[in-house]
Design an enzyme around this catalytic site. Sequence first.
Site: not given
Length: 145
Positions: A74-76
């Site tokens: 999850q890059f967010t």
Amino acid sequence: MRVVIQRATSAEVVVEGRTVGSLTTPGLVVLVGVTGTDTATTAEKLAEKVWGLRILSEEKSASDLNAPLLVVSQFTLYASTRKGRRPSWSAAAPGPVSEPLVNHFVTHLRSLGAHVETGIFGADMKVGLVNDGPMTILIDTDDWH
């Protein structure tokens, strides 16, 4: 690296209508974000921390109970919301950097004895879980320095 760990009684990741990873028994959902300064050593230390963290029933760890883990990239987790209303993702490592480190994190967990299921890196994933507690923990390896 940053991880959000959620204690869950069940969980699944669905991609294009197909379940690609799940927890069928109580365990941990681990959302993983990578930044540009992370290394394989960082991933290994973080995997050891997650596997040994005593957040399951009776203050036991996933390693104590042989509880499964569902790991989802999850890059967010590296969103910056300091300016304006649109998050910036500039601190998130690009896919060619982050994918191998997320994979290394998973591989190291497995080498420690963990049963790990995953999502699909870069896919549009639908993640569902029943959070137990609720129990949600954030770990940022930048805080370790």
